[in-house]
Design a protein around this motif. Structure first.
Motif, PDB file in Angstrom:
ATOM      1  N   VAL A   1       0.847  -1.168   0.000  1.00 16.44           N
ATOM      2  CA  VAL A   1       0.000   0.000   0.000  1.00 16.44           C
ATOM      3  C   VAL A   1       0.890   1.226   0.000  1.00 16.44           C
ATOM      4  N   ASN A   2       0.686   2.087  -0.962  1.00 15.32           N
ATOM      5  CA  ASN A   2       1.434   3.322  -1.009  1.00 15.32           C
ATOM      6  C   ASN A   2       1.000   4.187   0.171  1.00 15.32           C
ATOM      7  N   VAL A   3       1.973   4.677   0.938  1.00 18.32           N
ATOM      8  CA  VAL A   3       1.667   5.460   2.137  1.00 18.32           C
ATOM      9  C   VAL A   3       0.898   6.727   1.779  1.00 18.32           C
ATOM     10  N   ALA A   4       1.252   7.366   0.661  1.00 17.22           N
ATOM     11  CA  ALA A   4       0.568   8.595   0.257  1.00 17.22           C
ATOM     12  C   ALA A   4      -0.897   8.311  -0.070  1.00 17.22           C
ATOM     13  N   VAL A   5      -1.180   7.203  -0.723  1.00  9.43           N
ATOM     14  CA  VAL A   5      -2.561   6.855  -1.059  1.00  9.43           C
ATOM     15  C   VAL A   5      -3.354   6.564   0.214  1.00  9.43           C
TER      16      VAL A   5
ATOM     17  N   LEU B   1      -1.997  15.853   9.034  1.00  7.85           N
ATOM     18  CA  LEU B   1      -2.098  14.818   8.000  1.00  7.85           C
ATOM     19  C   LEU B   1      -2.023  15.409   6.601  1.00  7.85           C
ATOM     20  N   CYS B   2      -2.668  16.545   6.388  1.00 11.53           N
ATOM     21  CA  CYS B   2      -2.637  17.197   5.072  1.00 11.53           C
ATOM     22  C   CYS B   2      -1.226  17.669   4.731  1.00 11.53           C
ATOM     23  N   LEU B   3      -0.541  18.245   5.694  1.00  7.39           N
ATOM     24  CA  LEU B   3       0.842  18.680   5.462  1.00  7.39           C
ATOM     25  C   LEU B   3       1.752  17.494   5.169  1.00  7.39           C
ATOM     26  N   THR B   4       1.576  16.410   5.899  1.00  8.75           N
ATOM     27  CA  THR B   4       2.368  15.204   5.660  1.00  8.75           C
ATOM     28  C   THR B   4       2.085  14.643   4.274  1.00  8.75           C
ATOM     29  N   LEU B   5       0.823  14.653   3.874  1.00  7.06           N
ATOM     30  CA  LEU B   5       0.462  14.192   2.533  1.00  7.06           C
ATOM     31  C   LEU B   5       1.146  15.054   1.475  1.00  7.06           C
ATOM     32  N   GLY B   6       1.155  16.364   1.694  1.00 10.37           N
ATOM     33  CA  GLY B   6       1.825  17.256   0.751  1.00 10.37           C
ATOM     34  C   GLY B   6       3.303  16.972   0.641  1.00 10.37           C
ATOM     35  N   VAL B   7       3.947  16.692   1.759  1.00  9.92           N
ATOM     36  CA  VAL B   7       5.383  16.380   1.753  1.00  9.92           C
ATOM     37  C   VAL B   7       5.641  15.066   1.020  1.00  9.92           C
TER      38      VAL B   7
ATOM     39  N   GLY C   1       3.189  15.146  -8.019  1.00 13.53           N
ATOM     40  CA  GLY C   1       3.377  16.399  -7.291  1.00 13.53           C
ATOM     41  C   GLY C   1       3.941  17.495  -8.172  1.00 13.53           C
ATOM     42  N   GLN C   2       4.866  17.140  -9.049  1.00 12.36           N
ATOM     43  CA  GLN C   2       5.442  18.114  -9.968  1.00 12.36           C
ATOM     44  C   GLN C   2       4.394  18.599 -10.974  1.00 12.36           C
ATOM     45  N   THR C   3       3.509  17.695 -11.399  1.00 16.62           N
ATOM     46  CA  THR C   3       2.426  18.079 -12.302  1.00 16.62           C
ATOM     47  C   THR C   3       1.489  19.064 -11.620  1.00 16.62           C
ATOM     48  N   ILE C   4       1.152  18.796 -10.366  1.00 16.25           N
ATOM     49  CA  ILE C   4       0.296  19.722  -9.610  1.00 16.25           C
ATOM     50  C   ILE C   4       0.977  21.080  -9.490  1.00 16.25           C
TER      51      ILE C   4
END
Length: 69
Positions: free
Chosen positions: A4-8, A36-42, A50-53
Motif C-alpha cells: 500500500v502506497n503510504v501517500a494513497v 495529516l494534510c501537510l504530511t500528505l503534501g510532503v 506532485g510536480q504536475t500539480i
C-alpha cells in the motif's frame, strides 16, 4: 503480497476525516487533519504527480497575475 502506497493511504484517511461534519470536530481533530494534510503534501511533492500539480498551479497563478495587470 499487497503493498500500500503510504501517500494513497494517507489521502484516504484525509478524505474520510474531511467528510465528517464540522461541528463534530474538536480542536485536536482539526489540528490532526492539518498535520495529516501537510504530511500528505510532503509525500506527494517529490513525485511526478506532485510536480504536475506544481506546474498546473504555477500556470494558474501566472495567468491570474497577468489578468490582474
Amino acid at each position: 503480497m499487497v503493498t500500500v502506497n503510504v501517500a494513497v493511504l494517507l489521502a484516504v484517511i484525509v478524505v474520510v476525516r474531511l467528510r465528517r461534519r464540522t461541528h463534530a470536530r474538536s480542536r485536536f481533530d482539526e489540528k490532526m487533519t492539518v498535520v495529516l494534510c501537510l504530511t500528505l503534501g510532503v509525500l506527494i511533492a517529490p513525485t511526478a504527480f506532485g510536480q504536475t500539480i506544481l506546474d498546473v498551479v504555477s500556470q494558474l497563478v501566472e495567468g491570474l497575475s497577468r489578468s490582474g495587470q
